[in-house]
Design an enzyme around this catalytic site. Sequence first.
Site, PDB file in Angstrom:
ATOM      1  N   GLU A  45      -1.461   5.859   3.256  1.00  0.00           N
ATOM      2  CA  GLU A  45      -0.701   6.591   4.260  1.00  0.00           C
ATOM      3  C   GLU A  45      -1.170   8.043   4.321  1.00  0.00           C
ATOM      4  O   GLU A  45      -1.303   8.627   5.400  1.00  0.00           O
ATOM      5  CB  GLU A  45       0.791   6.528   3.912  1.00  0.00           C
ATOM      6  CG  GLU A  45       1.718   6.779   5.072  1.00  0.00           C
ATOM      7  CD  GLU A  45       3.174   6.495   4.691  1.00  0.00           C
ATOM      8  OE1 GLU A  45       3.576   5.325   4.770  1.00  0.00           O
ATOM      9  OE2 GLU A  45       3.883   7.440   4.308  1.00  0.00           O
TER      10      GLU A  45
ATOM     11  N   GLU B  11      -4.388   8.189   6.118  1.00  0.00           N
ATOM     12  CA  GLU B  11      -4.167   8.009   7.545  1.00  0.00           C
ATOM     13  C   GLU B  11      -3.625   9.297   8.162  1.00  0.00           C
ATOM     14  O   GLU B  11      -4.033   9.709   9.257  1.00  0.00           O
ATOM     15  CB  GLU B  11      -3.169   6.854   7.762  1.00  0.00           C
ATOM     16  CG  GLU B  11      -3.039   6.439   9.212  1.00  0.00           C
ATOM     17  CD  GLU B  11      -1.933   5.402   9.419  1.00  0.00           C
ATOM     18  OE1 GLU B  11      -1.381   4.889   8.425  1.00  0.00           O
ATOM     19  OE2 GLU B  11      -1.610   5.125  10.590  1.00  0.00           O
TER      20      GLU B  11
ATOM     21  N   CYS C   3       7.582   2.958   4.984  1.00  0.00           N
ATOM     22  CA  CYS C   3       7.891   2.173   3.774  1.00  0.00           C
ATOM     23  C   CYS C   3       9.216   1.445   3.876  1.00  0.00           C
ATOM     24  O   CYS C   3       9.504   0.579   3.069  1.00  0.00           O
ATOM     25  CB  CYS C   3       7.986   3.039   2.536  1.00  0.00           C
ATOM     26  SG  CYS C   3       7.159   4.566   2.637  1.00  0.00           S
TER      27      CYS C   3
ATOM     28  N   SER D   4       3.020   5.227  10.586  1.00  0.00           N
ATOM     29  CA  SER D   4       1.826   4.838   9.842  1.00  0.00           C
ATOM     30  C   SER D   4       1.707   3.319   9.844  1.00  0.00           C
ATOM     31  O   SER D   4       2.713   2.608   9.822  1.00  0.00           O
ATOM     32  CB  SER D   4       1.957   5.347   8.404  1.00  0.00           C
ATOM     33  OG  SER D   4       1.099   4.620   7.557  1.00  0.00           O
TER      34      SER D   4
ATOM     35  N   LYS E 246      14.675  -5.572   2.325  1.00  0.00           N
ATOM     36  CA  LYS E 246      13.455  -6.070   1.681  1.00  0.00           C
ATOM     37  C   LYS E 246      13.422  -7.595   1.665  1.00  0.00           C
ATOM     38  O   LYS E 246      12.353  -8.201   1.657  1.00  0.00           O
ATOM     39  CB  LYS E 246      13.360  -5.527   0.248  1.00  0.00           C
ATOM     40  CG  LYS E 246      13.064  -4.037   0.180  1.00  0.00           C
ATOM     41  CD  LYS E 246      11.633  -3.715   0.548  1.00  0.00           C
ATOM     42  CE  LYS E 246      11.404  -2.216   0.607  1.00  0.00           C
ATOM     43  NZ  LYS E 246      10.086  -1.889   1.200  1.00  0.00           N
TER      44      LYS E 246
ATOM     45  N   GLU F 132      12.159  -8.262   5.021  1.00  0.00           N
ATOM     46  CA  GLU F 132      10.757  -7.856   5.146  1.00  0.00           C
ATOM     47  C   GLU F 132       9.830  -8.903   4.521  1.00  0.00           C
ATOM     48  O   GLU F 132       8.825  -9.292   5.109  1.00  0.00           O
ATOM     49  CB  GLU F 132      10.534  -6.497   4.465  1.00  0.00           C
ATOM     50  CG  GLU F 132       9.114  -5.962   4.630  1.00  0.00           C
ATOM     51  CD  GLU F 132       8.890  -4.680   3.833  1.00  0.00           C
ATOM     52  OE1 GLU F 132       9.324  -4.613   2.663  1.00  0.00           O
ATOM     53  OE2 GLU F 132       8.274  -3.750   4.371  1.00  0.00           O
TER      54      GLU F 132
ATOM     55  N   GLU G 146       4.116 -12.114   9.260  1.00  0.00           N
ATOM     56  CA  GLU G 146       2.818 -11.466   9.055  1.00  0.00           C
ATOM     57  C   GLU G 146       2.549 -11.144   7.595  1.00  0.00           C
ATOM     58  O   GLU G 146       1.436 -10.772   7.240  1.00  0.00           O
ATOM     59  CB  GLU G 146       2.700 -10.209   9.929  1.00  0.00           C
ATOM     60  CG  GLU G 146       3.659  -9.084   9.590  1.00  0.00           C
ATOM     61  CD  GLU G 146       4.971  -9.120  10.357  1.00  0.00           C
ATOM     62  OE1 GLU G 146       5.431 -10.233  10.681  1.00  0.00           O
ATOM     63  OE2 GLU G 146       5.546  -8.046  10.605  1.00  0.00           O
TER      64      GLU G 146
ATOM     65  N   CYS H 268      16.544   5.342  -0.881  1.00  0.00           N
ATOM     66  CA  CYS H 268      16.717   4.046  -1.555  1.00  0.00           C
ATOM     67  C   CYS H 268      17.778   4.091  -2.652  1.00  0.00           C
ATOM     68  O   CYS H 268      18.372   3.064  -2.979  1.00  0.00           O
ATOM     69  CB  CYS H 268      15.393   3.592  -2.152  1.00  0.00           C
ATOM     70  SG  CYS H 268      14.079   3.605  -0.930  1.00  0.00           S
TER      71      CYS H 268
END
Lengths: 590, 597, 166
Positions: free
Chosen positions: A284, A287, A310, A330, A369, A372, A377, A514
């Site tokens: 990241e 980038e 994230c 990102s 999560k 996710e 993908e 978090c």
Amino acid sequence: MDKIKLTIDNKEVEVAKGTTILDAAKQIGVHIPTLCHMKLHDMGIENKPGGCRVCVVEVEGRRNLAPACVTEAAAGMNINTHSIRVINARRTVTELIISDHPFECLTCAKSGECELQDLAHQMGIREIHFEGEKSVYREDTSPAIIRDMDKCIMCRRCEMMCNEVQTVGVLSAINRGFYAVVSPPFEQNLDHSVCTYCGQCVAVCPTGALTEVDHTPAVIRALSDPSKTVVVQTAPAVRAALGEEFGFEPGTLVTGKMVAALRRLGFNYVFDTDFAADLTIMEEGTEMLDRLSRHLNGDKTVKLPILTSCCPAWVKFFEHQFPDMKDIPSSAKSPQQMFGAIAKSYFAEKQNINRKDLVVVSVMPCLAKKYESSRDEFAVDGNPDVDFAISTRELAALIKLANIEFKALPEEDFDHPLGESTGAGVIFGTTGGVIEAAVRTAYELHTKKPLPKLNFDELRGMEGVREATIDFDGLPIRIGIAHGLGNARKLLEDIRSGKSHFHAIEIMSCPGGCIGGGGQPYHHGNSDILIKRQKAIYQEDSMKTLRKSHENPYIVKLYEEFLGHPMSDKAHHLLHTSYFDRSKHFEQED
Amino acid sequence: MAENKMHILVCGGTGCRASQSEQIVNNLKAELESQNLENDVRVLTTGCFGFCEKGPVVKVVPDNTFYTEVKPSDAIDIVNEHIVKGRPLQRLLYKNPKNNYKVTNTASIDFYKKQVRIALRNCGFVDPENIDEYIGRDGYEALGKCLSDYSPSEVIDIIKKSGLRGRGGGGFPTGLKWEITSKEKNDQKYVVCNADEGDPGAFMDRSILEGDPHSVIEAMAICGYCIGANKGLVYIRAEYPLAINRLKIALSQASEYGLLGNDIMGTGFDFDIEIRYGAGAFVCGEETALIHSMEGSRGEPTFKPPFPSVSGYLGKPTNVNNVETFANVPVIINKGAEWFSSIGSENSKGTKVFALAGKVNNVGLIEVPMGITLREVIFDIGGGIRNGKKFKAVQTGGPSGGCLTEKDLDIPIDYDNLIKAGSMMGSGGMIVMDEDDCMVSIAKFYLEFTLDESCGKCTPCRIGNKRLHEILDKITKGKGTEQDLERLKLLSNVIKDTSLCGLGQTSPNPVLSTLLNFEDEYLAHVREGKCPAGQCKDLLKYEIDPDLCTGCTLCYRNCPVGAISGEKKSVHYIDQSICIKCGVCFQKCKFKAISIV
Amino acid sequence: MPKIKLTEYATNLVKEICAKFNNNEGELINVLHQVQNKLGYLPAEIQELIAQELNISAAKVYGVVTFYSYFTMKPQGEFPISVCMGTACYVRGAEQVLDEIKRQLRIDVGETTPDGKFSLSALRCVGACGLAPVVLVGEKVHGRVATVDVKKILAEYKSGCLSDKE
């Protein structure tokens, strides 16, 4: 500020004007029971619909009992918080709530943590004098959250979090009277909705109406399957909160004991998501620098600010609500998914294990999560990079289930190679931490000079939206930070309208980041707990010898042995992703 | 009204329209035209006359001849007899039930004798769709007076001195409310008219808006002047299409005449009114819920303070009054505070409009001075109980009120006395019950209403009322116990004590008042499993008396479920296992052979 | 990308109505009224579109629609029957009338007959208390209805349709 005097339970108390009876009573040690009310003091989050009527008190001269949570204390008030009239009313109200609640305490996921159960205990309820129809709803299971609305008591906390704090707008009270309940639109399931699975509704639900999907049975099955190699990764915020489940003071770091416990649970390798956090910074950060330098060189096609990616709830949020801006964040995967991708490629190859025989379990402070890890993908031929994501609470349950006496455990270290991390990886667990970690690395990569300081206090704190300008050796980098999706929305709207002046923005969905995730031990409305967890995170960072991601020797080795360099083709393939437009589209009927 | 010699006024209230009063108007006009009388006689559709029992009602002025139960086909006779020949049409005159004498003039009808019409002053007299008629009866004079002669605080003083209290239920002093809102400092304030009449059995607000919309518009403008607001909003039930339509017409006429809009009457005062629609939620009668509804949200009440006068619509200071309250204002300005306060009782000044209904002879809309007794209302104005039955109870205040009995009949009606007696004024529903009404069922009926209308926000109203209803249901099914009666009391008191808004705080009133006044009836249900009034289906059965049955087969032929058997000219029999207790046989039997046991 | 299908007519109608109210979220209830007036009911797809046009959540729209009894998500019958359950009508036997209508039509309150002819609702006080008990069929008011009249009233509309078809 104006002060007023009043009497509560025969004690005189002086409070600032505007104080509620509830808070005034607290000042003299009188704790009036509440149920729907919830206040996260330091975050400006408060739910006080005045609906449950558990906190009623008797105010001399008033015809009706007054709800303490919304009634302002007034000069000269004479209040009785436990007269017979009050106790009778409070017990009756509690009984009424229970009369419309399943008697499933023994098997309820919330047992022991349920505020209604506590209240019934405190009120000494032994019998429910009112019988009748109970609300029955279809159970709704999504990839992350289970809604069992039979247990809803209409405190409206979830609705407040979803709409006012997160501005996601999935939940609303529907119907009225006895049939009023909180629901997604058209009573569809959550997975049909714009829900981000941030889990803040679960974090504040006082009963078992909203809970997480339980992945522990699947983890136990994997652990007892001899053909599987089971590895575990633990997110940074977990170690700062897990101790609470075992009687430690909030803010106690239990990293070593957590590792020991995981090993005793039978995980073959105990790794750290912090390692993947360091990896995320490499990707990241690179980038970011790439976009930044192209921008500085006058490339008009490059989009700034760059947004962190994230947080899976945040990702789903902009996919639904800001799909026109899906090329701004990102493309780096989250640490959880980077870990999974590396574990099932680099590590599996190293250990000569077929990815189908490698089970990756993640321990996360987060419910999104779970979702996710289930995204299409993030799987190869149907085999997910992360098999199961369990919450901090679920890990605690597993430890208890395995008769492990957590307090007596020794401190142990993570395994190699995916267990080594720097302080930069640790601070991913709190708001401001990801961007601070990125600054530590980006600064040195960009300026080729060592950082003059490691702690960026200007990026830390608990305010919902923060901004700071960091001097990259003469180049001012403007940074924005938002936690809570409502705050994120403000920054996104600024970007959309061209008002934003930031180069980079960090976004975390949960208040506090978090550490305040939907999978953490319940805070029960006490925001001090979140602040203590945050302190613990920074403490762990400061104790580390290595505090910059690019100095993590195992990260360096990973690039040398496997990935090449940040943003390489291989890194791109394994560590980056793309986003989808999930907004609703209206079409003409044929 | 000057140029025409005669007027025929036809009631255009919802009740009379339902009985084809529009057709009466059309037929009258056609008949007049055919006789070339259309320039001499004008036919007007007015607002409600109040005497709904005898609708459709037609009145001829100036001689005040009052025709009742008129049918469209009567139009020809009215024109030919009354207009052409100048003699009242005998067969349509109201007959005094006491002596069967025909009465020609409204003033001699008992129903009107004891009424004092202030809020309803124009209902039934003016064409609500014509602003000139309102102006012809001193309309907009009060507004002009206020704007040119008085300062806002002087107007507030007049209202305060008049003793006018909120007619929507609470009875809060209107002048004081205006004063509080006027003292709030804010660049934007609002005047809201609460026309979300929701009490089942009350329709005065609708009748005022249908019959005299300008009085409300004028009063809202006066209120705006007093509190410093230039925006008014009428929150009205969408179920009132006629009232909405007439209000819209009135608003556009008032704007046309410069009585709304910018620089009203050249005084520099601006005031405009918009309409907002309710959508069927009784709880929106509560101020805070109403405001949330106007803002496009669920109509859930919120805790007060802050009161709307401080933080109301869109967070701005907002003065909310109901329709009837506003309708009183222009008269008070015109006739003075002293005049108004000379009417009524010590702490309740002026009049109150009631929707008198139920088992009373003269159902209708009445306006009486405060302090009148229930006995006068029910027996003089209402003409006593229908079919010679015995008076049992009267419910005032709708679902929030209580049942009053024989012993309460001589209490002077005002805000405080009704509360003392265990009921309340409410918005003015007044339902009379007779010996056939089961008071447990009545309590259950009201609870059902509250249950349907509870917003669900607070526990006592959401779950408590549900449990109350369940207990009552049990009792009406003969499954209740004496312990249940205790539970009813306890639960009722907690609901009153802990509910968030007025809806919940008053919802147990029907239960408590019937428990207090008709304990015997409750006990009969729980101890003996009997419903003394013969209302509770599960506790009664229909039986055929073999001595009276002639075997005419009428009951057999009408029974919808085939529960009755028997041959022609022989005694019939009801199979109780099939009977659904619909009562059709009972209604049909010509020989009183079927009884309820 | 979830897709929602709507007719061109409905889409334009909703957009026009929302635009008329400046797409102001505070006008939600006014918008719902007007849309329901035109379409007869408020299906989920329509609510989604209204939410999008007013920039509010579909959850909020649904929360409002289910709060107010005036709004309906089901298409009404050709002849919507409303039985007044105001107190005046109740004490004069409205409940028995309602029961009889339910029995005859074999539907409950809030339902529509399978042939789409009748839908049944209970409402609170139409203000025709002088005619209690009152039954509305469409706009037409039937006053002083007794249980024995129900069959006749229903037949009026049933046969009416038959003759239309003939």
